[in-house]
Design an enzyme around this catalytic site. Structure first.
Site, PDB file in Angstrom:
ATOM      1  N   ASP A  16      -5.770   6.122 -15.063  1.00 41.07           N
ATOM      2  CA  ASP A  16      -4.682   5.189 -14.753  1.00 41.07           C
ATOM      3  C   ASP A  16      -3.544   5.369 -15.753  1.00 41.07           C
ATOM      4  O   ASP A  16      -3.162   4.446 -16.460  1.00 41.07           O
ATOM      5  CB  ASP A  16      -5.208   3.747 -14.790  1.00 41.07           C
ATOM      6  CG  ASP A  16      -4.217   2.754 -14.196  1.00 41.07           C
ATOM      7  OD1 ASP A  16      -3.250   3.187 -13.542  1.00 41.07           O
ATOM      8  OD2 ASP A  16      -4.405   1.547 -14.406  1.00 41.07           O
ATOM      9  N   GLY A  38      -3.606  -9.094 -15.413  1.00 40.72           N
ATOM     10  CA  GLY A  38      -3.476  -7.878 -14.605  1.00 40.72           C
ATOM     11  C   GLY A  38      -4.201  -8.071 -13.295  1.00 40.72           C
ATOM     12  O   GLY A  38      -4.761  -9.136 -13.026  1.00 40.72           O
ATOM     13  N   ALA A  39      -4.195  -7.021 -12.487  1.00 40.92           N
ATOM     14  CA  ALA A  39      -4.876  -7.103 -11.209  1.00 40.92           C
ATOM     15  C   ALA A  39      -6.374  -6.952 -11.424  1.00 40.92           C
ATOM     16  O   ALA A  39      -7.185  -7.618 -10.797  1.00 40.92           O
ATOM     17  CB  ALA A  39      -4.374  -6.011 -10.280  1.00 40.92           C
ATOM     18  N   GLU A  40      -6.715  -6.088 -12.361  1.00 38.74           N
ATOM     19  CA  GLU A  40      -8.112  -5.719 -12.511  1.00 38.74           C
ATOM     20  C   GLU A  40      -8.811  -6.580 -13.563  1.00 38.74           C
ATOM     21  O   GLU A  40     -10.006  -6.835 -13.475  1.00 38.74           O
ATOM     22  CB  GLU A  40      -8.168  -4.239 -12.909  1.00 38.74           C
ATOM     23  CG  GLU A  40      -9.416  -3.526 -12.504  1.00 38.74           C
ATOM     24  CD  GLU A  40     -10.174  -3.041 -13.717  1.00 38.74           C
ATOM     25  OE1 GLU A  40     -11.389  -2.924 -13.602  1.00 38.74           O
ATOM     26  OE2 GLU A  40      -9.570  -2.812 -14.775  1.00 38.74           O
ATOM     27  N   ALA A  41      -8.054  -7.001 -14.558  1.00 44.08           N
ATOM     28  CA  ALA A  41      -8.637  -7.798 -15.641  1.00 44.08           C
ATOM     29  C   ALA A  41      -7.563  -8.664 -16.268  1.00 44.08           C
ATOM     30  O   ALA A  41      -6.375  -8.405 -16.106  1.00 44.08           O
ATOM     31  CB  ALA A  41      -9.232  -6.871 -16.706  1.00 44.08           C
ATOM     32  N   LYS A  90      -6.989 -10.147 -35.591  1.00 41.78           N
ATOM     33  CA  LYS A  90      -6.381 -10.410 -34.298  1.00 41.78           C
ATOM     34  C   LYS A  90      -7.029  -9.466 -33.274  1.00 41.78           C
ATOM     35  O   LYS A  90      -7.111  -8.253 -33.529  1.00 41.78           O
ATOM     36  CB  LYS A  90      -4.878 -10.152 -34.373  1.00 41.78           C
ATOM     37  CG  LYS A  90      -4.105 -10.756 -33.216  1.00 41.78           C
ATOM     38  CD  LYS A  90      -2.595 -10.605 -33.463  1.00 41.78           C
ATOM     39  CE  LYS A  90      -1.810 -11.160 -32.295  1.00 41.78           C
ATOM     40  NZ  LYS A  90      -0.360 -10.910 -32.454  1.00 41.78           N
ATOM     41  N   LYS A 109      -1.951 -11.030 -20.770  1.00 39.44           N
ATOM     42  CA  LYS A 109      -1.525 -10.434 -19.511  1.00 39.44           C
ATOM     43  C   LYS A 109      -2.557 -10.689 -18.424  1.00 39.44           C
ATOM     44  O   LYS A 109      -3.749 -10.531 -18.651  1.00 39.44           O
ATOM     45  CB  LYS A 109      -1.359  -8.913 -19.694  1.00 39.44           C
ATOM     46  CG  LYS A 109      -0.762  -8.256 -18.452  1.00 39.44           C
ATOM     47  CD  LYS A 109      -0.545  -6.790 -18.653  1.00 39.44           C
ATOM     48  CE  LYS A 109       0.011  -6.044 -17.461  1.00 39.44           C
ATOM     49  NZ  LYS A 109       0.177  -6.705 -16.187  1.00 39.44           N
TER      50      LYS A 109
END
Lengths: 222, 341
Positions: free
Chosen positions: A130, A16-19, A30, A14
């Protein structure tokens, strides 16, 4: 011990915006690598401050959440200079998707369980920061894992706890607007079962106060 | 997703914007052409907007601004199809003054009244002027700071300030620092100029809470700093960098979450080049097209009300006089926008 350079960042999970999250292999397990890449839009000094702060605090909070009885992924490695965390990959489903798939009854139970966990965090002085349904994963064994503590903090104040729950309410409203009210009521039920009626009523009042403080709220006092 | 009524000719909507310190009148043709966009601003002698004084100003200039709009557009009052007005959110005395003018016009001309949400109007005029179709919008002004995008019938809020607005934060700091508004140059622009000469980044609070942000702590900390020694330029620079980084982070989260391919920047603070640059960076990183609304349509203006009036009227939305009470706290996510499919 493996250094971070030797860990292949195999597949982007993914962005994301932050990471960004990558799936990888950590000693035959895994795992997920969470990379906080530099943000070009903000000054380097401020950017470094924010990224290293979040990289240090996130694993600490995840550890303390476990102590409080809330499931979080295991941390395998933290690399502050690179703003990187390697952690356990949870096999399961995002609550964001799950809420739309399950029956009304299952949705209720799931939200009650979420409410219980949030209460356990708050009781231990932890703020997630969050609480969205994308940050909750139900593992195949039924356990609900809390992830992404990057915006979290240690705080015992009612204000911080109120904002935490307000954010969850907002997330439910924007992402699950068809049944957000039922979900949020169930969350509060779960919350009550851990912290009691009196405290839950107090925090509910606080949530309403926080909302009145916001811009352009009908209920806001003149 | 269609705003395309360009085949309809000879129909016009007059819009009255009156939510805070501006009294604006716009005239929009149903084909999307803006024929007039006139306004007159209340400028306080000191401090911020005094709501009653602002309303007094609006009542005084209303006739002149209306005349201006008719002259500019070369449209006669009897050619109008409907009257739109900003029904909220905003300051009560201003809203009521604008609504009174709108009701009087509608009744006198015998045409329908259309109540318009101010925040929706900012987005719609932005889309019309920039060609954006389905953007994530950052609307940052003196009274609003919110990140919104269309989802299932409404503009949903994906992030907003938990306390004061971005423009408000800059304005109050500027006044605390003794900066004065000059004609044509708002305090925000003066701070922007000073920030360009900033060298040292002073550490200030950075408060992002989930999708939302909080600016009041930053304002207090920056204002307290004024008592200490140091260059005002550095403080202006630091304030801007912190505040803008926060709104940019929140906007990026909305962009990542919604996966939309356009970003629209509007509101008075959209004029700031540094904010534009930051939002531009995240837009390109998410392969989204970045559009800044031209300033005459980004600050409060009558054209945006007129155009949104057209969109609403075309879908049969009118506001009977007895339901035209102003709504001081009318959130953007409480408004149905049926004209978007």
């Amino acid at each position: 011990m493996d250094t971070i350079d030797k860990v292949p960042q195999t597949r982007l999970l993914k962005k994301g915006a932050e990471a960004s999250l990558f799936i990888t292999n950590w000693h035959n397990r895994k795992a997920v690598i969470k990379v906080r890449l530099p943000k070009r839009y903000r000054p380097a000094v401020l950017d470094a401050r924010i990224r290293s702060y979040r990289t240090i605090h996130e694993p600490q909070l995840m550890h303390e959440a476990k102590t409080a009885g809330v499931a979080t992924p295991l941390i395998y490695l933290v690399n502050v200079p690179e703003s990187t965390i390697i952690m356990q990959y949870i096999e399961g489903k995002q609550v964001k998707e799950l809420l739309n798939l399950v029956s009304k009854q299952e949705r209720y139970s799931l939200c009650v369980a979420i409410g219980e966990s949030v209460a356990k965090l708050h009781r231990a002085g932890l703020i997630h920061g969050d609480l969205t349904t994308s940050n909750l994963i139900q593992a195949f064994d039924g356990t609900t894992y809390f992830i992404d503590f990057g915006l979290g903090e240690k705080n015992l104040e009612l204000e911080a706890q109120g904002v935490d729950l307000h954010l969850l309410k907002r997330a439910l409203q924007s992402t699950h607007f068809q049944f957000w009210e039922d979900c949020f009521k169930a969350v509060l039920c779960g919350y009550t079962s851990v912290l009691g009626v009196e405290f839950t009523e107090k925090i509910y009042e606080k949530i309403l106060e926080i909302e009145r403080r916001g811009r352009y709220v009908e209920e806001r006092k003149q | 997703m269609s705003n395309d009524f360009r085949h309809i000719d000879g129909k016009y909507c007059l819009g009255i914007e009156c939510t805070a310190d501006d009294f604006g009148v716009g005239i929009a043709a149903f084909n999307g052409e803006i024929l007039a966009n006139q306004s007159d601003s209340y400028i306080p002698t000191e401090g911020g907007i005094h709501p009653r004084e602002a309303a007094r100003h609006h009542a005084e200039v209303a006739e002149l601004v209306l005349q201006d709009a008719f002259t500019k557009s070369e449209i006669k009052a009897k050619e109008l199809t409907c009257i739109a007005f900003s029904q909220g959110p905003g300051l009560g005395p201003s809203l009521r003054t604008g609504a009174t003018v709108a009701r009087a016009l509608a009744v006198y001309l015998g045409i329908p009244l259309v109540g318009v949400n101010h925040s929706v109007a900012h987005i719609e005029i932005g889309k019309l002027q920039t060609g954006a179709k389905d953007p994530v919008t950052l609307y940052a002004s003196g009274g609003n700071t919110l990140v919104t995008a269309f989802e299932s019938g409404r503009y949903r809020v994906f992030g907003e300030t938990l306390d004061i607005a971005l423009g408000n934060c800059l304005d109050v700091f500027g006044r605390e620092a003794g900066l004065k508004t000059k004609k044509g140059l708002p305090i925000g622009a003066i701070i922007e100029q000073m920030a360009l000469r900033g060298e040292e980044l002073i550490s200030l609070p950075y408060v992002v809470k989930g999708m939302d942000l909080s600016l009041s702590g930053l304002l207090t900390a920056a204002s307290d700093r004024l008592q200490k020694k140091g260059r005002l330029e550095d403080l202006c620079y630091s304030l801007q960098e912190h505040a803008f980084s926060m709104v940019t982070e929140v906007t990026e989260r909305a962009l990542a979450h919604t996966e939309k391919k356009e970003v629209l920047l509007t509101g008075g603070v959209a004029a700031n080049k540094r904010l534009q640059a930051m939002i531009g960076v995240i837009s390109s990183e998410h392969d989204a097209e970045f559009r800044v609304v031209p300033m005459q349509y980004a600050t409060d203006n009558g054209a945006m009300i007129a155009w949104t009036g057209v969109l609403a009227y075309r879908y049969g939305l009118v506001t009977p006089i007895d339901e035209s009470m102003v709504k001081l706290r009318w959130r953007v996510d409480k408004v149905d926008v049926p004209w978007i499919r």
